[in-house]
Design a protein around this motif. Structure first.
Motif, mmCIF file in Angstrom:
data_model
loop_
_atom_site.group_PDB
_atom_site.id
_atom_site.type_symbol
_atom_site.label_atom_id
_atom_site.label_comp_id
_atom_site.label_asym_id
_atom_site.label_seq_id
_atom_site.Cartn_x
_atom_site.Cartn_y
_atom_site.Cartn_z
ATOM 1 N N HIS A 43 20.880 -2.511 -40.274
ATOM 2 C CA HIS A 43 22.311 -2.377 -40.569
ATOM 3 C C HIS A 43 22.511 -1.833 -41.986
ATOM 4 N N SER A 44 21.742 -2.348 -42.922
ATOM 5 C CA SER A 44 21.831 -1.896 -44.316
ATOM 6 C C SER A 44 21.470 -0.411 -44.441
ATOM 7 N N VAL A 45 20.397 -0.013 -43.763
ATOM 8 C CA VAL A 45 19.956 1.391 -43.828
ATOM 9 C C VAL A 45 20.975 2.309 -43.168
ATOM 10 N N THR A 46 21.463 1.946 -41.995
ATOM 11 C CA THR A 46 22.417 2.829 -41.308
ATOM 12 C C THR A 46 23.717 2.950 -42.098
ATOM 13 N N ASN A 47 24.181 1.852 -42.677
ATOM 14 C CA ASN A 47 25.404 1.927 -43.507
ATOM 15 C C ASN A 47 25.182 2.843 -44.706
ATOM 16 N N LYS A 48 24.048 2.695 -45.355
ATOM 17 C CA LYS A 48 23.719 3.539 -46.511
ATOM 18 C C LYS A 48 23.674 5.009 -46.115
ATOM 19 N N PHE A 49 23.068 5.304 -44.962
ATOM 20 C CA PHE A 49 22.934 6.696 -44.520
ATOM 21 C C PHE A 49 24.253 7.290 -44.028
ATOM 22 N N VAL A 50 25.130 6.459 -43.453
ATOM 23 C CA VAL A 50 26.460 6.949 -43.080
ATOM 24 C C VAL A 50 27.208 7.337 -44.348
ATOM 25 N N LYS A 51 27.166 6.472 -45.362
ATOM 26 C CA LYS A 51 27.846 6.761 -46.637
ATOM 27 C C LYS A 51 27.284 8.005 -47.309
ATOM 28 N N ALA A 52 25.971 8.224 -47.190
ATOM 29 C CA ALA A 52 25.331 9.389 -47.812
ATOM 30 C C ALA A 52 25.566 10.674 -47.023
ATOM 31 N N GLY A 53 26.085 10.550 -45.802
ATOM 32 C CA GLY A 53 26.310 11.726 -44.965
ATOM 33 C C GLY A 53 25.077 12.193 -44.220
ATOM 34 N N TYR A 54 24.038 11.355 -44.175
ATOM 35 C CA TYR A 54 22.815 11.706 -43.452
ATOM 36 C C TYR A 54 22.954 11.481 -41.953
ATOM 37 N N ILE A 55 23.734 10.473 -41.593
ATOM 38 C CA ILE A 55 23.974 10.198 -40.175
ATOM 39 C C ILE A 55 25.465 9.994 -39.956
ATOM 40 N N GLY A 56 25.877 10.261 -38.736
ATOM 41 C CA GLY A 56 27.247 10.002 -38.331
ATOM 42 C C GLY A 56 27.244 8.880 -37.310
ATOM 43 N N GLU A 57 28.415 8.358 -37.028
ATOM 44 C CA GLU A 57 28.510 7.270 -36.059
ATOM 45 C C GLU A 57 29.719 7.471 -35.161
ATOM 46 N N THR A 58 29.565 7.005 -33.935
ATOM 47 C CA THR A 58 30.665 6.980 -32.986
ATOM 48 C C THR A 58 30.697 5.585 -32.382
ATOM 49 N N ARG A 68 28.027 0.873 -31.287
ATOM 50 C CA ARG A 68 27.963 1.817 -32.410
ATOM 51 C C ARG A 68 26.747 2.713 -32.194
ATOM 52 N N GLU A 69 27.005 4.013 -32.058
ATOM 53 C CA GLU A 69 25.910 4.960 -31.826
ATOM 54 C C GLU A 69 25.820 5.910 -33.017
ATOM 55 N N PHE A 70 24.587 6.196 -33.419
ATOM 56 C CA PHE A 70 24.337 7.048 -34.577
ATOM 57 C C PHE A 70 23.762 8.391 -34.148
ATOM 58 N N HIS A 71 24.085 9.422 -34.919
ATOM 59 C CA HIS A 71 23.509 10.752 -34.699
ATOM 60 C C HIS A 71 23.149 11.348 -36.055
ATOM 61 N N LEU A 72 22.201 12.256 -36.069
ATOM 62 C CA LEU A 72 21.738 12.871 -37.306
ATOM 63 C C LEU A 72 22.652 14.011 -37.713
ATOM 64 N N GLU A 73 23.073 14.006 -38.951
ATOM 65 C CA GLU A 73 23.862 15.096 -39.526
ATOM 66 C C GLU A 73 22.892 16.110 -40.139
ATOM 67 N N GLU A 74 23.373 17.309 -40.424
ATOM 68 C CA GLU A 74 22.513 18.348 -41.001
ATOM 69 C C GLU A 74 21.912 17.896 -42.336
ATOM 70 N N ALA A 75 22.683 17.205 -43.151
ATOM 71 C CA ALA A 75 22.155 16.699 -44.432
ATOM 72 C C ALA A 75 21.008 15.719 -44.192
ATOM 73 N N GLY A 76 21.096 14.937 -43.133
ATOM 74 C CA GLY A 76 20.022 14.007 -42.783
ATOM 75 C C GLY A 76 18.772 14.727 -42.331
#
Length: 175
Positions: A43-58, A68-76
């Motif tokens: 949870h800590s890692v996914t929150n950090k990566f959402v904030k950094a723009g590395y992953i998105g969530e739906t 809560r599903e995660f996907h990789l953003e281009e920055a990630g």
């Protein structure tokens, strides 16, 4: 340098979107039962990566539950490629961490960059990696290890090192 959980998060999301549960299960499968991944850590890692723009969530509702599903953003993807290309330290020398790197090495688009990582691993394996036990002040030469079970661990370790060296040499086209 990313830790193993962070690397696996981006690596697995480079393959497909995943909910946290499936992401954690994939991590545990790759790392083995001795390296359990807690929900809190993930949870800590996914929150950090959402904030950094590395992953998105739906968010979706499945069987009455909010998923809560995660996907990789281009920055990630760019961050993952950079981390893999620059693999060093424990990610290069520790077999468990190296297995994680190897699992996602194909994400690096350029073959020369992938081979550079493999060459660094081979260079590491060409050094004195066979001594596993210590007397508390320094490594003990394998031939001085007397316990038969520790000698078995050394024999298995040496066979794994030899097999990996052979594979790396073939992959890199070196003798």
């Amino acid at each position: 340098m990313m830790n193993t959980i962070e690397l696996m998060t981006l690596g697995f999301l480079s393959e497909e979107p995943l909910c946290g549960y499936r992401l954690r299960k994939k991590m545990e499968q790759l790392q083995g039962y001795m390296q359990a991944v807690s929900d809190g850590t993930l949870h800590s890692v996914t929150n950090k990566f959402v904030k950094a723009g590395y992953i998105g969530e739906t968010f979706n509702v499945v069987n009455g539950r909010r998923l809560r599903e995660f996907h990789l953003e281009e920055a990630g993807r760019e961050k993952l490629i950079d981390e893999l290309k620059n693999t060093s330290g424990y990610n290069l020398t520790n077999i468990t961490k190296w297995a994680v790197v190897m699992s996602f090495l194909s994400v690096i688009p350029d073959e020369a960059d992938r081979k550079a990582v493999l060459q660094r691993r081979l260079d590491n394996l060409e050094s004195d990696v066979r001594r596993l036990y210590s007397d508390g002040e320094g490594p003990i030469d394998n031939d001085k290890v007397e316990d038969k079970y520790r000698r078995a661990v050394l024999m298995i370790h040496d066979a794994e090192i030899d097999a990996e060296r052979q594979w790396l040499r073939e992959e890199l086209g070196v003798a």
